[in-house]
Structures are given as C-alpha cells and as structure tokens.
Motif scaffolding. Sequence first.
Motif, PDB file in Angstrom:
ATOM      1  N   ALA A  58      29.360 -67.879  11.700  1.00 40.24           N
ATOM      2  CA  ALA A  58      30.504 -68.007  10.789  1.00 40.24           C
ATOM      3  C   ALA A  58      31.372 -69.190  11.185  1.00 40.24           C
ATOM      4  N   PHE A  59      31.572 -69.354  12.485  1.00 42.54           N
ATOM      5  CA  PHE A  59      32.372 -70.481  12.982  1.00 42.54           C
ATOM      6  C   PHE A  59      31.699 -71.806  12.638  1.00 42.54           C
ATOM      7  N   GLY A  60      30.389 -71.891  12.860  1.00 45.68           N
ATOM      8  CA  GLY A  60      29.664 -73.115  12.553  1.00 45.68           C
ATOM      9  C   GLY A  60      29.694 -73.450  11.071  1.00 45.68           C
ATOM     10  N   ASN A  61      29.534 -72.436  10.238  1.00 50.19           N
ATOM     11  CA  ASN A  61      29.585 -72.671   8.788  1.00 50.19           C
ATOM     12  C   ASN A  61      30.966 -73.160   8.359  1.00 50.19           C
ATOM     13  N   ALA A  62      32.016 -72.589   8.966  1.00 51.30           N
ATOM     14  CA  ALA A  62      33.382 -73.008   8.629  1.00 51.30           C
ATOM     15  C   ALA A  62      33.621 -74.463   9.036  1.00 51.30           C
ATOM     16  N   LEU A  63      33.078 -74.858  10.183  1.00 49.68           N
ATOM     17  CA  LEU A  63      33.213 -76.244  10.626  1.00 49.68           C
ATOM     18  C   LEU A  63      32.515 -77.203   9.664  1.00 49.68           C
ATOM     19  N   ILE A  64      31.301 -76.833   9.268  1.00 44.47           N
ATOM     20  CA  ILE A  64      30.545 -77.685   8.344  1.00 44.47           C
ATOM     21  C   ILE A  64      31.297 -77.851   7.028  1.00 44.47           C
ATOM     22  N   ASP A  65      31.825 -76.744   6.512  1.00 50.57           N
ATOM     23  CA  ASP A  65      32.582 -76.798   5.261  1.00 50.57           C
ATOM     24  C   ASP A  65      33.811 -77.693   5.412  1.00 50.57           C
ATOM     25  N   SER A  84      39.377 -69.471  15.285  1.00 50.92           N
ATOM     26  CA  SER A  84      38.551 -69.669  16.475  1.00 50.92           C
ATOM     27  C   SER A  84      39.135 -68.887  17.640  1.00 50.92           C
ATOM     28  N   ALA A  85      38.340 -68.748  18.690  1.00 50.37           N
ATOM     29  CA  ALA A  85      38.787 -68.059  19.897  1.00 50.37           C
ATOM     30  C   ALA A  85      38.111 -68.676  21.112  1.00 50.37           C
ATOM     31  N   THR A  86      38.836 -68.711  22.213  1.00 48.22           N
ATOM     32  CA  THR A  86      38.371 -69.210  23.520  1.00 48.22           C
ATOM     33  C   THR A  86      37.620 -70.536  23.390  1.00 48.22           C
ATOM     34  N   GLU A  87      36.302 -70.546  23.769  1.00 47.65           N
ATOM     35  CA  GLU A  87      35.547 -71.790  23.754  1.00 47.65           C
ATOM     36  C   GLU A  87      35.455 -72.404  22.360  1.00 47.65           C
ATOM     37  N   GLN A  88      35.446 -71.564  21.335  1.00 45.41           N
ATOM     38  CA  GLN A  88      35.411 -72.100  19.977  1.00 45.41           C
ATOM     39  C   GLN A  88      36.638 -72.963  19.705  1.00 45.41           C
ATOM     40  N   THR A  89      37.770 -72.550  20.250  1.00 47.50           N
ATOM     41  CA  THR A  89      38.996 -73.335  20.084  1.00 47.50           C
ATOM     42  C   THR A  89      38.841 -74.698  20.728  1.00 47.50           C
ATOM     43  N   ALA A  90      38.199 -74.736  21.900  1.00 47.26           N
ATOM     44  CA  ALA A  90      37.977 -76.012  22.577  1.00 47.26           C
ATOM     45  C   ALA A  90      37.113 -76.932  21.734  1.00 47.26           C
ATOM     46  N   VAL A  91      36.047 -76.381  21.179  1.00 49.81           N
ATOM     47  CA  VAL A  91      35.172 -77.181  20.324  1.00 49.81           C
ATOM     48  C   VAL A  91      35.940 -77.687  19.112  1.00 49.81           C
ATOM     49  N   LEU A  92      36.720 -76.811  18.530  1.00 52.30           N
ATOM     50  CA  LEU A  92      37.494 -77.180  17.350  1.00 52.30           C
ATOM     51  C   LEU A  92      38.496 -78.287  17.665  1.00 52.30           C
ATOM     52  N   GLN A  93      39.162 -78.183  18.806  1.00 50.15           N
ATOM     53  CA  GLN A  93      40.130 -79.210  19.193  1.00 50.15           C
ATOM     54  C   GLN A  93      39.448 -80.557  19.433  1.00 50.15           C
TER      55      GLN A  93
END
Length: 218
Positions: A58-65, A84-93
């Motif tokens: 779900a996180f990956g799909n949201a990023l692609i969109d 996002s949460a934890t490591e996902q937040t880091a990737v997002l940032q």
Amino acid sequence: MSNPDSFIEEVTEEVRRDRLFRLFRQYGWVGVVLILGLVGGTAWTEWSNSRETARAEAFGNALIDALDQGTPEERREALAAVPSATEQTAVLQLILASDPDEDKATTLAALDKVAADTTLAVPYRDLATLRRVLVAGTDQPLAERRTALQGIAAPGRPYRALAEEQLAYLLIEEGKPDEAIAALTSLMQDQEASASLRARLAQVVTALGGTLPETAGG
C-alpha cells in the motif's frame, strides 16, 4: 522366574501406569497449552507478516501515485500526504528530498529530519547525512561537511566507501590534489568499493594526473 516375582512385576508396572495416568490428568494441560501456544505463535507470525506485506504494498502504491503527479509542487504535496511509519517515513523523507533544484531549503530540512531521527535504522540516517552534504555543497562550510562525512565513514558503516570518496573530493576543493590522489587510489583498492565506484575514482585520479594502482587496471 517364580510366580511371586512375576506378580510383583505386574503390580509394579500397574502402579507405574497409574502414576503416569494421574500425572497426565494433573499436568497434561501444560502440554496442551504449549501446543496451543506454538500453533498460536505460528499463526500470529503468519498474520503479522501478511499484514506487513500488505502495508508495504500500500505504501509503495501510494508513492507511485504521488510521483505520477505533474509538477514538482504537486508531487511534493502528494508525497507529504502519504501515510507512513518508522522506516517508511525515512524513505518518504528521502524521496521528498530528491528535488533540490526546485526547493533546496525544503530538501535540506527533510534530510536533516531523517538524519536526526534516532528511532530510524543507521542506514537511513547515514544516507540522509551523505545526501545532505551533496545537496548543500559549498553552501555549507567545508569543515562542517568533513565532520558529517567522517561520522559515516567509520568502519562498519553502510556508506563508508561513498563517504570516503566525498572526503577525498574535499581535499581537491582545498587545493590538495596530491593528498586527494592518495586517498582516491587507496579507496580504489578497498574491498568495499564497488566496480562503479572504482571506475569513477579512476576517472578522477586520471584527471588529476595521478597513476592508477595496478589492481584497478586489471
């Protein structure tokens, strides 16, 4: 064997079976609990893994969109809205920090946030530190960049080789080409240096008029 002996053995065996039966009735629930715990633990692990997989997808799909948005401003707004949460937040940032030409200040702020977050794993923070030095460039004092890079160039750190490369480039910036060549050629022979990194270092050493180590030319 005499009949009395045989009778005694039969009685003894019967007593043993009776004791075992009573012990099973008294403590058999322990084994049942252990079995249920094992089954339950396995089921919980499977459920947790499937949930994490679903969250990652779900996180990956949201990023692609979000990255499919038209302008840089629209992309940043869409990315900022991705949960996002934890490591996902880091990737997002880090992704938010990937467009410094559009907004350098926002890029640096995003990277600072990741680098300073001690709840994140070291690779995320080190990568943010490295990218921050690259994005800041000469806008950040050379001494500050060196200090930041030395912190992630320690043995065992995930981006040590890349940090060593940037430290060598700081020597060039300082007008110390001989020291830079020595640092670059040493890094070319480092086991942690990738093939692409060695090729890049070879080009810089050649441009500086240095001699490539024999191991790099093979």
